[in-house]
Design an enzyme around this catalytic site. Structure first.
Site, PDB file in Angstrom:
ATOM      1  N   TYR A  51       0.815  -1.214   0.000  1.00 55.48           N
ATOM      2  CA  TYR A  51       0.000   0.000   0.000  1.00 55.48           C
ATOM      3  C   TYR A  51       0.851   1.269   0.000  1.00 55.48           C
ATOM      4  CZ  TYR A  51      -4.441  -2.483   0.661  1.00 55.48           C
ATOM      5  OH  TYR A  51      -5.562  -3.265   0.492  1.00 55.48           O
ATOM      6  N   ASN A 114     -13.424  -3.025   4.086  1.00 55.90           N
ATOM      7  CA  ASN A 114     -14.344  -3.138   2.953  1.00 55.90           C
ATOM      8  C   ASN A 114     -14.212  -4.425   2.157  1.00 55.90           C
ATOM      9  OD1 ASN A 114     -11.938  -2.513   1.804  1.00 55.90           O
ATOM     10  ND2 ASN A 114     -12.600  -0.634   0.797  1.00 55.90           N
ATOM     11  N   HIS A 117      -9.926  -6.252  -1.942  1.00 58.53           N
ATOM     12  CA  HIS A 117      -9.096  -5.356  -2.749  1.00 58.53           C
ATOM     13  C   HIS A 117      -9.315  -5.711  -4.225  1.00 58.53           C
ATOM     14  CE1 HIS A 117      -5.557  -3.228  -4.269  1.00 58.53           C
ATOM     15  NE2 HIS A 117      -5.330  -4.299  -5.004  1.00 58.53           N
ATOM     16  N   GLU A 128       0.944  -6.226  -8.642  1.00 61.84           N
ATOM     17  CA  GLU A 128       0.362  -6.860  -7.455  1.00 61.84           C
ATOM     18  C   GLU A 128       0.366  -8.379  -7.556  1.00 61.84           C
ATOM     19  OE1 GLU A 128      -2.459  -2.972  -6.469  1.00 61.84           O
ATOM     20  OE2 GLU A 128      -3.430  -4.817  -7.120  1.00 61.84           O
TER      21      GLU A 128
HETATM   22  N1  UDP Z   1      -9.233   3.345   2.866  1.00 59.56           N
HETATM   23  C1  UDP Z   1      -9.584   3.844   4.123  1.00 59.56           C
HETATM   24  N2  UDP Z   1     -10.096   5.120   4.202  1.00 59.56           N
HETATM   25  C2  UDP Z   1     -10.274   5.915   3.114  1.00 59.56           C
HETATM   26  C3  UDP Z   1      -9.909   5.407   1.843  1.00 59.56           C
HETATM   27  C4  UDP Z   1      -9.391   4.125   1.759  1.00 59.56           C
HETATM   28  O1  UDP Z   1      -9.426   3.161   5.119  1.00 59.56           O
HETATM   29  O2  UDP Z   1     -10.742   7.057   3.245  1.00 59.56           O
HETATM   30  C5  UDP Z   1      -8.694   1.975   2.760  1.00 59.56           C
HETATM   31  C6  UDP Z   1      -9.723   0.993   2.230  1.00 59.56           C
HETATM   32  O3  UDP Z   1      -9.503  -0.277   2.863  1.00 59.56           O
HETATM   33  C7  UDP Z   1      -9.384   0.948   0.759  1.00 59.56           C
HETATM   34  C8  UDP Z   1      -7.864   1.055   0.799  1.00 59.56           C
HETATM   35  O4  UDP Z   1      -7.599   1.965   1.854  1.00 59.56           O
HETATM   36  O5  UDP Z   1      -9.845  -0.223   0.133  1.00 59.56           O
HETATM   37  C9  UDP Z   1      -7.213   1.552  -0.476  1.00 59.56           C
HETATM   38  O6  UDP Z   1      -7.831   2.782  -0.846  1.00 59.56           O
HETATM   39  P1  UDP Z   1      -8.245   3.065  -2.359  1.00 59.56           P
HETATM   40  O7  UDP Z   1      -8.592   4.511  -2.448  1.00 59.56           O
HETATM   41  O8  UDP Z   1      -7.184   2.538  -3.260  1.00 59.56           O
HETATM   42  O9  UDP Z   1      -9.610   2.244  -2.514  1.00 59.56           O
HETATM   43  P2  UDP Z   1      -9.928   0.915  -3.358  1.00 59.56           P
HETATM   44  O10 UDP Z   1      -9.088   0.963  -4.597  1.00 59.56           O
HETATM   45  O11 UDP Z   1      -9.603  -0.265  -2.472  1.00 59.56           O
HETATM   46  O12 UDP Z   1     -11.393   1.009  -3.654  1.00 59.56           O
HETATM   47 MG    MG Z   2      -7.046   1.178  -4.824  1.00 61.20          MG
END
Ligand code: UDP
Ligand code: MG
Length: 140
Positions: A51, A114, A117, A128
């Site tokens: 991450y 959520n 991934h 990845e």
């Molecule tokens: N996340 C969080 N708070 C936020 C945004 C993201 O905890 O405000 C976490 C969440 O688990 C998310 C991950 O960080 O899936 C990666 O963020 P991203 O914006 O890449 O979202 P994704 O691609 O997973 O939808």
């Molecule tokens: Mg993402």
């Protein structure tokens, strides 16, 4: 041309709540072929690296703690237009914004925890997949 591969992780909340098989079932029944699969717990180092794009975000520390608190399922998936098709299947980052019928709508509890991934581009999908799998662990 779009690649036919993407990468997913079933996050610790999914495993804790007993949703591993229901989610894998949704993935397979949506036409994705599972070409690599691993059940493992990420180290703090691995999660920080995975991450690293989010390292300056306010949620970074919570995200790394969450992703390392228990095992995950990592998988490489194959389908036409895989990255976009899988992002559609999982739904928005925040389950409150996710469409009905998506994995996050069904299984995610919050924007942080959520459920799954999904890679956001073909380039990141390849990065990845190779982060988690050697070439001899991929059955394409
Ligand atoms: N996340 C969080 N708070 C936020 C945004 C993201 O905890 O405000 C976490 C969440 O688990 C998310 C991950 O960080 O899936 C990666 O963020 P991203 O914006 O890449 O979202 P994704 O691609 O997973 O939808
Ligand atoms: Mg993402």
């Amino acid at each position: 041309m779009n690649s036919n591969r993407t990468f997913t992780m079933l996050k610790p909340d999914s495993i804790e709540q007993g949703n591993m098989l229901p989610i894998l079932n949704m993935i397979e029944s949506s036409g994705f072929k599972i070409i690599a699969l691993k059940y493992k717990r990420m180290s703090r180092d691995e999660a920080e690296k995975f991450y690293s794009i989010h390292s300056d975000k306010p949620f970074f520390n919570d995200l790394v703690s969450f992703m390392t608190r228990g095992p995950i399922v990592a998988a490489a998936l194959e389908k036409d237009n895989a990255v976009e098709a899988f992002r559609t299947l999982i739904g928005s980052t925040d389950p409150n914004d996710a469409e009905e019928g998506t994995i996050r709508k069904k299984f995610a509890k919050s924007k942080g925890e959520n459920a799954v991934h999904g890679s956001d581009s073909d380039e990141n999908a390849e990065i990845e997949i190779s982060f988690h799998f050697n070439t001899d662990e991929i059955f394409s």
